[in-house]
Scaffold this motif. Structure first.
Motif, PDB file in Angstrom:
ATOM      1  N   GLU A 113       9.628  -1.446   8.738  1.00 32.10           N
ATOM      2  CA  GLU A 113       8.844  -1.992   7.629  1.00 32.10           C
ATOM      3  C   GLU A 113       9.281  -3.397   7.239  1.00 32.10           C
ATOM      4  O   GLU A 113       8.660  -4.022   6.368  1.00 32.10           O
ATOM      5  N   GLY A 114      10.379  -3.877   7.839  1.00 31.06           N
ATOM      6  CA  GLY A 114      10.880  -5.204   7.490  1.00 31.06           C
ATOM      7  C   GLY A 114      11.446  -5.279   6.091  1.00 31.06           C
ATOM      8  O   GLY A 114      11.311  -6.291   5.394  1.00 31.06           O
ATOM      9  N   ILE A 115      12.101  -4.190   5.662  1.00 35.66           N
ATOM     10  CA  ILE A 115      12.646  -4.097   4.304  1.00 35.66           C
ATOM     11  C   ILE A 115      14.167  -4.039   4.389  1.00 35.66           C
ATOM     12  O   ILE A 115      14.734  -3.372   5.265  1.00 35.66           O
ATOM     13  N   ASP A 116      14.846  -4.698   3.474  1.00 36.11           N
ATOM     14  CA  ASP A 116      16.298  -4.640   3.419  1.00 36.11           C
ATOM     15  C   ASP A 116      16.737  -3.216   3.082  1.00 36.11           C
ATOM     16  O   ASP A 116      16.337  -2.646   2.063  1.00 36.11           O
ATOM     17  N   GLU A 117      17.569  -2.627   3.958  1.00 36.00           N
ATOM     18  CA  GLU A 117      17.962  -1.219   3.798  1.00 36.00           C
ATOM     19  C   GLU A 117      18.725  -0.984   2.490  1.00 36.00           C
ATOM     20  O   GLU A 117      18.519   0.022   1.806  1.00 36.00           O
ATOM     21  N   TYR A 141       0.827  -1.215   0.000  1.00 37.34           N
ATOM     22  CA  TYR A 141       0.000   0.000   0.000  1.00 37.34           C
ATOM     23  C   TYR A 141       0.856   1.259   0.000  1.00 37.34           C
ATOM     24  O   TYR A 141       1.840   1.351   0.743  1.00 37.34           O
ATOM     25  N   VAL A 142       0.491   2.222  -0.851  1.00 37.99           N
ATOM     26  CA  VAL A 142       1.089   3.564  -0.819  1.00 37.99           C
ATOM     27  C   VAL A 142      -0.035   4.554  -0.549  1.00 37.99           C
ATOM     28  O   VAL A 142      -1.004   4.632  -1.305  1.00 37.99           O
ATOM     29  N   ALA A 160       9.669   1.714  -1.047  1.00 37.21           N
ATOM     30  CA  ALA A 160       9.371   0.699  -0.037  1.00 37.21           C
ATOM     31  C   ALA A 160       8.353  -0.308  -0.567  1.00 37.21           C
ATOM     32  O   ALA A 160       8.477  -1.518  -0.352  1.00 37.21           O
ATOM     33  N   SER A 161       7.357   0.192  -1.295  1.00 39.33           N
ATOM     34  CA  SER A 161       6.339  -0.690  -1.869  1.00 39.33           C
ATOM     35  C   SER A 161       6.961  -1.652  -2.880  1.00 39.33           C
ATOM     36  O   SER A 161       6.617  -2.842  -2.921  1.00 39.33           O
TER      37      SER A 161
END
Length: 521
Positions: A423-427, A404-405, A463-464
């Motif tokens: 967000e649980g995202i690889d930096e 979602y954005v 991020a999305s």
């Protein structure tokens, strides 16, 4: 024809180590309709504020007219819209020619300026008539002027404030992203209004809107600023041709530079090899070899110096082409299942939101454009799909794996490292996507709340794209996003073919990527 002259303009923020602008010189005619474009973070809004002298700079800005900026601050939005407009129009004494058409008392006003306000209220219909005439031109009913300003929609406020700006005389207008709160119909009304005006700089990322409103383009590039005659489409064609030519020239220059570097290295190696022959067995004249090596070394150094100078000169000729990286999505799950289905949906607040219940479904590879006027319920539908509690009837079936954005970016705070962790995202993956969207490394050192609106929106999009997902739901993702990045995102979607439900008022973007359109009445 009056001109605004900018001579050797340079500017640098105290917190930055590099110039935002350096030795910029431009002449701008005051009757131009100038579109200002460039990637987010390049300094478009900064340039407008420099014209307004809100920042200290070196160089000169010489202007025969005043600069007025949109959006302007409203002192009291609890007043009637008409009163807000009167106050926004600033000095009524600039309206002398218009007032002469209506009243013989203008001579008295000139002599006794302090009674001007009394005249305005006594003969208020004169000013009101001028305002009402312009309000009609921008597609609004003059009855709106009797309403409290803060109760108006963002689009209605935008239109009224633009009217107030154009009623100011002897002003060159600096209009900063007016389309962000306008739906498609609102953009069309404002475009028609601006089409008949002149004397402004317009920052907008909507390609169709720019094509309808401007006759010159001022583009902020990586190393320079230039002006071209024409609209956005004309600029895009010319820019593409120039970039292709400069890329070919750069290729030749780089080939020459590499050849010179190789030759310089070879000459240096030859002298080193000759010097090395002084060491070893057998009868050799080491003095002669040393003298010869030294002579060759000197010649090699001179040659290297000349070649390094040639390399430096050729490097200066390398053009500043806009390198736009290819965006990628590596985390799309594709299968034949149904991703989302909505049947006879109706949302209810105090009343039913939709004029008619809504039904649609999305399969892998389909991109559904949710279209309609502001206030028709598009965002309400998306928020319901994302789990917000609402009163509704009908049937919704959806997968859980949705990226979602949102429209809003105000909630983004702190460092990018903390954001990626939350967000649980690889930096590294996130930063790579941001790099592709034109965000520089220096930005990552700042808190996200210090980023521009466009850069924060890019963070949400990046991020999305980093999240493993089957369905993307994007609510007005392109607000504040620059034109180059819009095309970049558009091309990525057309190539990767993700499943999407999106709301967007950029007509060009919607028409290019949508496979299905849902019009909400």
């Amino acid at each position: 024809m009056a001109q605004i002259k900018i001579n050797n303009l340079s500017f640098q923020y105290d917190t930055h180590g590099e110039d935002i602008f350096k030795n910029v010189s431009l002449d701008i005619d005051t009757d131009w309709k100038l579109g200002l474009i460039g990637r987010n973070g390049r300094g478009k809004t900064t340039f407008l504020k420099l014209l307004k002298e809100e920042y200290k700079y070196s160089g000169q800005i010489i202007s025969p007219v005043n600069f007025d900026y949109f959006p302007m601050d409203i002192e009291d939005d609890t007043q009637a819209a008409l009163e807000v407009m009167r106050q926004s129009i600033a000095s009524f004494t600039k309206w002398e020619k218009e007032l002469e058409e209506y009243s013989s008392d203008i001579k008295y006003i000139k002599e006794y300026g302090e009674v001007l306000d009394n005249f305005i209220y006594y003969d208020g219909y004169i000013i009101n008539e001028m305002i009402e005439k312009e309000v009609r031109k921008i597609g609004l009913n003059p009855e709106i002027l009797d309403r409290t300003f803060k109760t108006l929609s963002s689009g209605e406020q935008t239109k009224l404030l633009l009217v107030a700006l154009f009623l100011r005389k002897n002003s060159f207008l600096l209009i900063d992203e007016p389309t962000n709160h306008l739906d498609a119909e609102g953009r069309e009304c404002v475009a028609k209004y601006l089409e008949k005006k002149k004397g402004f700089i317009l920052v907008s990322h909507d390609r169709n809107f720019l094509d309808k409103t401007i006759d010159h383009v001022l583009s902020i590039n990586k190393n320079n600023i230039d002006i071209q005659k024409g609209n956005y489409s004309t600029w895009q064609v010319n820019n593409y041709r120039r970039d292709e030519f400069e890329k070919a020239e750069n290729k030749k220059l780089l080939k020459d530079i590499n050849r010179l570097k190789t030759t310089a290295k070879q000459k240096s190696n030859w002298s080193d090899k000759l010097e090395a022959t002084k060491v070893g067995n057998g009868p050799v004249d080491k003095g002669y070899i040393g003298h010869k090596a030294a002579k060759m070394m000197k010649r090699a150094k001179c040659l290297e110096k000349r070649q390094n100078k040639a390399i430096e000169e050729k490097s200066k000729l390398l053009k500043n082409t806009e390198e736009v990286e290819k965006l990628k999505i590596d985390n799309i799950y594709v299968n034949s299942e149904k991703l989302l289905e909505v049947i006879d949906l109706q949302i209810t607040y105090q009343r039913e939101v939709f004029k008619e219940p809504i039904s649609f479904k999305i399969k892998p590879g389909e991109r559904v454009w949710l279209r309609g006027k502001n206030g028709c319920g598009k965002s309400s539908l998306i928020k319901l799909l994302m789990g917000k509690e609402m009163n509704y009837t009908g049937y919704i079936e959806k997968i859980n794996n949705i990226s979602y954005v949102s429209q809003e970016t105000d909630f983004l705070k702190g460092k990018i490292k903390d954001f990626s962790t939350d967000e649980g995202i690889d930096e590294k993956y996130l930063k790579s996507s941001l790099h592709q969207l034109g965000v520089k490394n220096a930005q990552f050192e700042k808190n996200i709340e210090e980023w521009s609106e466009g850069q924060r929106k890019k963070l949400l999009i990046a991020a999305s794209l980093c999240e493993p997902t089957k369905l993307y739901i994007w609510d007005e993702p392109l607000n504040f996003i620059d034109v180059i990045s819009r095309i970049q995102i558009e091309n990525m979607i057309l190539e990767e073919k993700p499943a999407m439900l999106f709301v967007e008022h950029d007509q060009c973007f919607g028409e290019n990527i949508a496979t299905k359109i849902i019009d909400i009445l």
